[in-house]
Write an enzyme that holds these catalytic residues in place. Sequence first.
Site, PDB file in Angstrom:
ATOM      1  N   GLY A   8      45.313 -41.497  51.338  1.00  0.00           N
ATOM      2  CA  GLY A   8      46.240 -40.392  51.561  1.00  0.00           C
ATOM      3  C   GLY A   8      46.279 -39.993  53.021  1.00  0.00           C
ATOM      4  N   GLU A  65      44.043 -42.542  44.576  1.00  0.00           N
ATOM      5  CA  GLU A  65      42.631 -42.210  44.802  1.00  0.00           C
ATOM      6  C   GLU A  65      42.322 -40.763  44.425  1.00  0.00           C
ATOM      7  OE1 GLU A  65      40.764 -45.209  48.125  1.00  0.00           O
ATOM      8  OE2 GLU A  65      41.701 -43.380  48.872  1.00  0.00           O
ATOM      9  N   THR A 103      53.913 -56.337  48.877  1.00  0.00           N
ATOM     10  CA  THR A 103      53.438 -57.009  50.084  1.00  0.00           C
ATOM     11  C   THR A 103      52.481 -58.132  49.686  1.00  0.00           C
ATOM     12  OG1 THR A 103      51.615 -55.439  50.301  1.00  0.00           O
ATOM     13  CG2 THR A 103      53.649 -54.909  51.471  1.00  0.00           C
ATOM     14  N   THR A 159      41.623 -53.018  57.407  1.00  0.00           N
ATOM     15  CA  THR A 159      41.583 -51.679  56.799  1.00  0.00           C
ATOM     16  C   THR A 159      42.772 -50.844  57.269  1.00  0.00           C
ATOM     17  OG1 THR A 159      39.176 -51.819  56.865  1.00  0.00           O
ATOM     18  CG2 THR A 159      40.113 -49.646  56.420  1.00  0.00           C
ATOM     19  N   ALA A 160      43.433 -50.191  56.321  1.00  0.00           N
ATOM     20  CA  ALA A 160      44.561 -49.282  56.584  1.00  0.00           C
ATOM     21  C   ALA A 160      45.858 -50.004  56.942  1.00  0.00           C
ATOM     22  CB  ALA A 160      44.228 -48.232  57.651  1.00  0.00           C
ATOM     23  N   ALA A 161      45.892 -51.331  56.833  1.00  0.00           N
ATOM     24  CA  ALA A 161      47.154 -52.031  57.102  1.00  0.00           C
ATOM     25  C   ALA A 161      48.218 -51.622  56.075  1.00  0.00           C
ATOM     26  CB  ALA A 161      46.942 -53.542  57.060  1.00  0.00           C
ATOM     27  N   GLY A 162      47.831 -51.623  54.795  1.00  0.00           N
ATOM     28  CA  GLY A 162      48.769 -51.203  53.744  1.00  0.00           C
ATOM     29  C   GLY A 162      49.175 -49.743  53.905  1.00  0.00           C
ATOM     30  N   ASP A 163      48.231 -48.917  54.349  1.00  0.00           N
ATOM     31  CA  ASP A 163      48.528 -47.491  54.554  1.00  0.00           C
ATOM     32  C   ASP A 163      49.511 -47.303  55.710  1.00  0.00           C
ATOM     33  OD1 ASP A 163      46.731 -46.927  52.516  1.00  0.00           O
ATOM     34  OD2 ASP A 163      45.050 -46.719  53.903  1.00  0.00           O
TER      35      ASP A 163
HETATM   36  O1  RIB Z   1      43.231 -48.194  52.493  1.00  0.00           O
HETATM   37  C1  RIB Z   1      42.072 -48.054  53.282  1.00  0.00           C
HETATM   38  C2  RIB Z   1      41.284 -46.880  52.823  1.00  0.00           C
HETATM   39  O2  RIB Z   1      40.813 -47.127  51.511  1.00  0.00           O
HETATM   40  C3  RIB Z   1      40.041 -46.604  53.624  1.00  0.00           C
HETATM   41  O3  RIB Z   1      40.284 -45.743  54.702  1.00  0.00           O
HETATM   42  C4  RIB Z   1      39.079 -46.033  52.597  1.00  0.00           C
HETATM   43  O4  RIB Z   1      38.771 -44.702  52.800  1.00  0.00           O
HETATM   44  C5  RIB Z   1      39.752 -46.247  51.243  1.00  0.00           C
HETATM   45  O5  RIB Z   1      40.325 -45.098  50.774  1.00  0.00           O
END
Ligand code: RIB
Length: 324
Positions: free
Chosen positions: A42, A141, A226, A254-258
């Site tokens: 989030g 989450e 994706t 990490t955080a690419a999808g975000d």
């Molecule tokens: O999508 C990456 C995130 O997944 C990380 O920052 C971790 O906290 C988990 O929530």
Amino acid sequence: MPTTVFVVGSLNADQLLEVLAFPAPGETVLASDVLITAGGKGGNQAVAAARAGAAVVMIGALGDDAHGLLVRRALTESGVGTGWVGTVDGTHTGTAVVAVEAGGENRIIVASGANARLTGQDVESGLAGAAPGDLVLLQLETPVEVVAYAARFAKERGATVLLNAAPAPADSGCLTTDIDVLVVNQVEMRAVARLIGAGGDADGREDVAATVLATSRALDCVVVCTTGAGGAYVNVGDRVAHIPAVRVTAVDTTAAGDTYTGYLAAALARGETDLTASLTTASAAAAVTVTRRGAMASIPYAHEIDAAPRPHPYTDNTQLTTKG
Ligand code: RIB
């Protein structure tokens, strides 16, 4: 009229451990480095949308600990509104252990902490100002019933609902026709499709396209899937477009999808209707994220995307229309 991206979702402190290779079952490996940074799907998506230029309000929960202060500061520094981020007494901030292997792949374990304490009442307070033109961005989450409630509440206010079904859902409670846009990776696509009876063998290129279409029909929404280096698939109506990925050398995915989801949310809230052009920009932003370490810390600002490599200029003027 300026619009807002409201993010209802998780906030974590990420303990990032860099390893040469993930441990096998029963094996212990030593990490070369550890980094404690702000994360959570989030929070990451809120920061991505803000760095893409959107006005962003976060609705979430933190623990009454030092990690909570760290995450709140990271949101504020990126311009995300934190007035609806509560602090839950006697509870720890969500915590993620993120193991990152050479080459950038990760494995993540999350202890929900305060994220599990987010309530429908928090959603009602935080989304009270949502209106047509605004976008409500959700992930999985936080408790699934709160996510489903947020989608319903947002629709009743005429806002557009974007669900990033990550992590992959275990039940279909949040998979409703309140969703306008669903963003998933291939693993999540399979889980969603199985839960709603829309197939689920999203492996090969044709399978992914067919599953995207079947899922979009079942949920009456736009589906974006994706597939990492294989690019993304999106349907509008009965057509599936493919948007190639940008090739970069990854250090931490990490955080690419975000990043991808947050950039898409910002584009939709701006009123961009050329979906494939918005996804091309989102893909370019995610490609920058994987070249940097960490979660929120790795997400680029819009001005950094202008100079970044993109998939070949792509637009077929695919139009997005949302449900009333
Ligand atoms: O999508 C990456 C995130 O997944 C990380 O920052 C971790 O906290 C988990 O929530």
